[in-house]
Motif scaffolding. Structure first.
Motif, short mmCIF file in Angstrom:
data_model
loop_
_atom_site.label_atom_id
_atom_site.label_comp_id
_atom_site.label_asym_id
_atom_site.label_seq_id
_atom_site.Cartn_x
_atom_site.Cartn_y
_atom_site.Cartn_z
N GLY A 16 0.81 -1.21 0.00
CA GLY A 16 0.00 0.00 0.00
C GLY A 16 0.84 1.26 0.00
N HIS A 25 -2.40 -0.44 -4.05
CA HIS A 25 -2.63 0.36 -2.85
C HIS A 25 -3.25 -0.44 -1.70
CE1 HIS A 25 -1.50 4.13 -4.77
NE2 HIS A 25 -2.12 3.66 -5.84
N THR A 26 -3.52 -1.70 -1.94
CA THR A 26 -4.09 -2.55 -0.91
C THR A 26 -3.03 -2.86 0.14
OG1 THR A 26 -5.54 -3.55 -2.57
CG2 THR A 26 -5.27 -4.75 -0.49
N THR A 27 -3.39 -2.78 1.40
CA THR A 27 -2.44 -3.06 2.49
C THR A 27 -2.50 -4.54 2.88
OG1 THR A 27 -4.00 -2.64 4.28
CG2 THR A 27 -2.81 -0.72 3.39
N ALA A 29 -2.99 -5.52 5.84
CA ALA A 29 -4.15 -5.60 6.75
C ALA A 29 -5.44 -5.81 5.96
CB ALA A 29 -4.24 -4.34 7.60
N ASP A 30 -5.57 -5.15 4.81
CA ASP A 30 -6.74 -5.37 3.94
C ASP A 30 -6.80 -6.83 3.49
OD1 ASP A 30 -7.41 -2.61 3.99
OD2 ASP A 30 -6.24 -2.21 2.16
N ILE A 31 -5.65 -7.34 3.05
CA ILE A 31 -5.57 -8.71 2.57
C ILE A 31 -5.94 -9.68 3.68
CG2 ILE A 31 -3.98 -10.51 1.75
CD1 ILE A 31 -2.52 -8.18 0.20
N ARG A 32 -5.44 -9.42 4.87
CA ARG A 32 -5.77 -10.28 6.01
C ARG A 32 -7.27 -10.30 6.26
NH1 ARG A 32 -2.47 -11.06 11.35
NH2 ARG A 32 -3.78 -12.60 12.31
N ARG A 33 -7.90 -9.15 6.22
CA ARG A 33 -9.36 -9.09 6.43
C ARG A 33 -10.10 -9.89 5.37
NH1 ARG A 33 -8.09 -3.92 8.23
NH2 ARG A 33 -8.38 -2.98 6.17
N TRP A 34 -9.67 -9.75 4.11
CA TRP A 34 -10.29 -10.53 3.02
C TRP A 34 -10.14 -12.02 3.29
CZ3 TRP A 34 -7.60 -8.00 -1.82
CH2 TRP A 34 -8.09 -6.70 -2.01
N TYR A 130 -5.70 -9.43 -5.08
CA TYR A 130 -6.83 -10.36 -5.22
C TYR A 130 -6.34 -11.81 -5.34
CZ TYR A 130 -11.30 -12.23 -6.75
OH TYR A 130 -12.47 -12.95 -6.83
N ARG A 133 -7.16 -14.07 -2.46
CA ARG A 133 -8.52 -14.60 -2.40
C ARG A 133 -8.66 -15.81 -3.32
NH1 ARG A 133 -12.83 -9.81 -2.04
NH2 ARG A 133 -13.88 -11.37 -0.79
#
Length: 144
Positions: A16, A25-27, A29-34, A130, A133
């Motif tokens: 990010g 720009h994805t962090t 932390a974002d990936i972990r939440r996904w 992505y 995921r």
């Protein structure tokens, strides 16, 4: 419940911020939440880790030997340099997905030769953040 280890190597804690033209720009932390959300939907548990230290990644792989059904690993720079991580991965009998955010084959030559691929069940590259995921969904199928 099947546990999938999601292991992340050096500098991925800076997602990010670091080279967003390559990594987006994805962090992390974002990936972990996904991953946590998708894992719940898929009936999986995840153990999500990041380390800038080779030994900690190796220790995580060792822990996965008794606690995990599969490993998704983005070894980052260690992909191309770490025989120790390769050797640790060889001791894990379940499926292993090597994951890269960028398409490493479109990048400089130094990024073209993965040591980790020699033991990976599958390799994913170029899907951006992505890809995590997608890898989790693939791992759900691979560990049935």
């Amino acid at each position: 419940m099947r546990t999938i280890f999601v292991l992340n190597g050096p500098n991925l804690n800076l997602l990010g911020e670091r080279e967003p033209d390559i990594y987006g720009h994805t962090t992390l932390a974002d990936i972990r939440r996904w991953c946590e959300s998708d894992a719940e939907e898929l009936g999986l548990a995840i153990d999500f880790r990041q380390s800038n230290f080779e030994g900690e990644i190796i220790e995580a792989i060792h822990a996965a030997r008794k606690d995990a059904a599969g490993i998704i690993i983005n070894p980052a720079a260690y992909t191309f340099t770490s025989i120790a991580i390769l050797d640790a991965l060889k001791t894990f009998n379940g499926p292993k997905i090597e994951l890269h955010i960028s398409n490493v084959h479109q990048r400089e030559e130094i990024y073209h030769k993965s040591l980790v691929s020699k033991t990976a069940t599958a390799v994913m590259a170029g899907f951006g953040a992505y890809g995590y995921r997608l890898a989790l969904r693939a791992m759900a199928e691979m560990t049935r």
